[in-house]
Design a protein around this motif. Structure first.
Motif, mmCIF file in Angstrom:
data_model
loop_
_atom_site.group_PDB
_atom_site.id
_atom_site.type_symbol
_atom_site.label_atom_id
_atom_site.label_comp_id
_atom_site.label_asym_id
_atom_site.label_seq_id
_atom_site.Cartn_x
_atom_site.Cartn_y
_atom_site.Cartn_z
ATOM 1 N N GLU A 1 0.680 -1.287 -0.044
ATOM 2 C CA GLU A 1 0.008 -0.209 -0.111
ATOM 3 C C GLU A 1 0.765 1.197 -0.008
ATOM 4 O O GLU A 1 0.579 2.235 -0.740
ATOM 5 C CB GLU A 1 -0.877 0.138 1.086
ATOM 6 N N GLN A 2 1.856 1.312 0.933
ATOM 7 C CA GLN A 2 2.630 2.422 0.676
ATOM 8 C C GLN A 2 3.321 2.832 -0.524
ATOM 9 O O GLN A 2 3.210 4.101 -0.797
ATOM 10 C CB GLN A 2 3.880 2.328 1.946
ATOM 11 N N PHE A 3 3.929 1.697 -1.395
ATOM 12 C CA PHE A 3 4.313 1.975 -2.550
ATOM 13 C C PHE A 3 3.441 2.304 -3.577
ATOM 14 O O PHE A 3 3.369 3.380 -4.166
ATOM 15 C CB PHE A 3 4.881 0.658 -3.059
ATOM 16 N N ALA A 4 2.131 1.742 -3.428
ATOM 17 C CA ALA A 4 1.130 1.854 -4.566
ATOM 18 C C ALA A 4 0.671 3.481 -4.457
ATOM 19 O O ALA A 4 0.446 4.304 -5.318
ATOM 20 C CB ALA A 4 0.011 1.139 -4.484
ATOM 21 N N ARG A 5 0.458 3.865 -3.202
ATOM 22 C CA ARG A 5 0.165 5.139 -2.834
ATOM 23 C C ARG A 5 1.007 6.210 -3.378
ATOM 24 O O ARG A 5 0.873 7.305 -3.819
ATOM 25 C CB ARG A 5 -0.391 5.415 -1.442
ATOM 26 N N LEU A 6 2.367 5.950 -2.927
ATOM 27 C CA LEU A 6 3.594 6.810 -3.426
ATOM 28 C C LEU A 6 3.585 6.925 -4.910
ATOM 29 O O LEU A 6 3.839 8.129 -5.347
ATOM 30 C CB LEU A 6 4.858 6.215 -2.674
ATOM 31 N N GLN A 7 3.258 5.873 -5.446
ATOM 32 C CA GLN A 7 3.396 5.788 -7.032
ATOM 33 C C GLN A 7 2.265 6.726 -7.608
ATOM 34 O O GLN A 7 2.383 7.174 -8.674
ATOM 35 C CB GLN A 7 3.115 4.446 -7.430
ATOM 36 N N LEU A 8 1.146 7.124 -6.719
ATOM 37 C CA LEU A 8 0.220 7.783 -7.488
ATOM 38 C C LEU A 8 0.451 9.361 -7.360
ATOM 39 O O LEU A 8 0.218 10.284 -7.843
ATOM 40 C CB LEU A 8 -0.995 7.508 -6.597
ATOM 41 N N SER A 9 1.687 9.664 -6.802
ATOM 42 C CA SER A 9 2.105 11.174 -6.526
ATOM 43 C C SER A 9 2.818 11.656 -7.830
ATOM 44 O O SER A 9 3.432 10.805 -8.374
ATOM 45 C CB SER A 9 3.076 11.049 -5.296
ATOM 46 N N SER A 10 2.557 12.986 -8.035
ATOM 47 C CA SER A 10 3.439 13.432 -9.074
ATOM 48 C C SER A 10 4.842 13.506 -8.971
ATOM 49 O O SER A 10 5.498 13.772 -9.995
ATOM 50 C CB SER A 10 2.875 14.982 -9.051
ATOM 51 N N GLU A 11 5.103 13.264 -7.682
ATOM 52 C CA GLU A 11 6.706 13.264 -7.301
ATOM 53 C C GLU A 11 7.409 11.890 -7.736
ATOM 54 O O GLU A 11 8.653 11.959 -7.609
ATOM 55 C CB GLU A 11 6.865 13.659 -5.934
ATOM 56 N N TYR A 12 6.651 11.084 -7.990
ATOM 57 C CA TYR A 12 7.057 9.637 -8.006
ATOM 58 C C TYR A 12 8.309 9.290 -8.914
ATOM 59 O O TYR A 12 9.284 8.668 -8.903
ATOM 60 C CB TYR A 12 6.000 8.636 -8.420
ATOM 61 N N PRO A 13 8.341 10.203 -10.186
ATOM 62 C CA PRO A 13 9.385 9.958 -10.996
ATOM 63 C C PRO A 13 10.863 10.263 -10.210
ATOM 64 O O PRO A 13 11.930 9.796 -10.665
ATOM 65 C CB PRO A 13 9.288 10.888 -12.115
ATOM 66 N N ARG A 14 10.833 11.343 -9.380
ATOM 67 C CA ARG A 14 11.937 11.591 -8.579
ATOM 68 C C ARG A 14 12.234 10.457 -7.584
ATOM 69 O O ARG A 14 13.452 10.097 -7.332
ATOM 70 C CB ARG A 14 11.953 12.893 -7.881
ATOM 71 N N HIS A 15 11.160 9.901 -7.037
ATOM 72 C CA HIS A 15 11.467 8.919 -6.283
ATOM 73 C C HIS A 15 12.473 7.489 -6.876
ATOM 74 O O HIS A 15 13.043 6.914 -6.547
ATOM 75 C CB HIS A 15 10.316 8.469 -5.554
ATOM 76 N N ALA A 16 11.682 7.325 -8.050
ATOM 77 C CA ALA A 16 12.045 6.301 -9.023
ATOM 78 C C ALA A 16 13.465 6.611 -9.108
ATOM 79 O O ALA A 16 14.436 5.565 -9.387
ATOM 80 C CB ALA A 16 11.439 6.050 -10.407
ATOM 81 N N GLN A 17 14.040 7.677 -9.531
ATOM 82 C CA GLN A 17 15.259 8.228 -10.142
ATOM 83 C C GLN A 17 16.268 7.842 -8.573
ATOM 84 O O GLN A 17 17.360 7.174 -8.567
ATOM 85 C CB GLN A 17 15.608 9.634 -10.298
#
Length: 348
Positions: A232-248
């Motif tokens: 759930e934590q990952f899935a909700r974080l992935q919905l954020s517009s900031e997720y591309p920075r997290h992926a990097q």
């Protein structure tokens, strides 16, 4: 016969029929509850605002590689202190909230607990930089200095086990004991084909909650409903517009792990060390980036634990036959018993 009873009779007859094995498999899949979907869930920022932590979170501002960053941490003070302070270091897949059960029990036993989110993880800042264990160790030291804590026993899990070793090597006078829980870095990843950070980032952007759940499940000997919270934590974080920075940043920290094995550091450790190893663990850092045949010879903790014990002077090894990568979640009571018995035996 009532309709419900008739349906149950029909299903039982089908499932009992050896001649209908394909049908049986389809029915079993049909009867299993579907995995949760988080498409309509509230997004989480990459600093996890709104995600519950078991204790209040504080922020320490530091300068790192010319950037001002914030290090999040919990400082859990027991009602009846026993005089010992523990530093808990998390794995790459998790933020420090996953220590909750461990924290509550150890606090009841009188330990003061310092529990940071490393830079690049959890509620801490996620700067664009080249991550190194030396920098993470330096940030952790600044936190202990800020809290005026002269010495700690360190518990490190997975990536946190690697950091614990790097920290103990650099600041041996600050470490009274080490507990390494299925630490990463027990083998040389230089044999793996190099993958650049941009390619890793692209793959992270393609990761789905279903794939992430599958990846996590492979790390546990037995998957339990409580672990869905990690997805759930990952899935909700992935919905954020900031997720591309997290992926990097996830790719950058992954490079840190692949480039920082602890094989050469282990023989030089001075602190008494306990290895807690779940034998069903087959975790390989960066495994999502490689085909199965490339990493098939890696991640056998039934061998890695014994090899690590032979490398660390005087190390104790406790093997857990039916446990995977995360003993403190899979068998919390036994994990805590092993830790407290070890720390009590090493108490000055």
């Amino acid at each position: 016969m009532p309709r419900l009873a008739l349906r149950q009779f029909f299903l039982a007859a089908l499932l009992a029929s050896c001649a209908l094995l394909p049908v049986r498999a389809q029915l079993l899949n049909f009867l299993q509850p579907a995995d949760p979907s988080y498409l309509t869930a509230e997004p989480l920022s990459i600093s996890l605002e709104g995600w519950p932590y078991p204790y209040p979170v504080s922020l320490l501002q530091i300068s790192l590689e010319g950037q001002t960053v914030r290090m999040a941490y919990m400082d859990v003070r027991p009602k009846s202190p026993n005089g010992q302070t523990l530093l808990l270091l998390h794995d790459q897949y998790f933020s420090s909230d996953y220590w909750e059960r461990t924290l509550r029990t150890l606090s009841d036993y009188g330990y003061r607990l310092i529990v940071p989110d490393q830079i690049g993880f959890g509620r801490s800042s996620k700067p664009d930089m080249a991550y190194r264990f030396g920098l993470q160790a330096q940030s952790t030291l600044r936190l202990l200095d800020h809290l005026q804590i002269p010495q700690v026993a360190v518990i490190g899990h997975g990536m946190g086990g690697m950091l614990a070793v790097h920290f103990a090597r650099r600041y041996s006078q600050r470490v009274s004991a080490l507990v390494l829980e299925n630490p990463a870095g027990l083998e040389d990843y230089a044999t793996l084909p190099p993958i650049n950070t941009e390619a890793m980032t692209r793959q992270n952007l393609l990761l789905t909650p279903t794939l992430y759940r599958r990846e996590l499940r492979s790390q546990f000997a037995t998957w339990r409903p409580a672990y869905e919270r990690l997805v759930e934590q990952f899935a909700r974080l992935q919905l954020s517009s900031e997720y591309p920075r997290h992926a990097q940043v996830a790719a950058q920290t992954q490079q840190m792990i692949l480039e920082g094995p602890i094989l050469n550091e282990m023989p030089r450790l001075l602190a008494p060390t306990l290895l807690i190893i779940g034998l069903k663990d087959r975790t390989v850092p960066g495994q999502r980036y490689y085909p199965a045949d490339v990493i098939k010879s890696l991640g056998d903790f039934s061998k890695l634990g014994k090899d690590a014990q032979s490398r660390i002077p005087g190390a104790q090894l406790r093997e857990l036959p039916d446990i995977g990568h995360t003993p403190h979640l899979e068998d919390p009571d036994y994990f805590i018993a092993l830790v407290t018995d070890f720390l009590y035996s090493k108490k000055p």
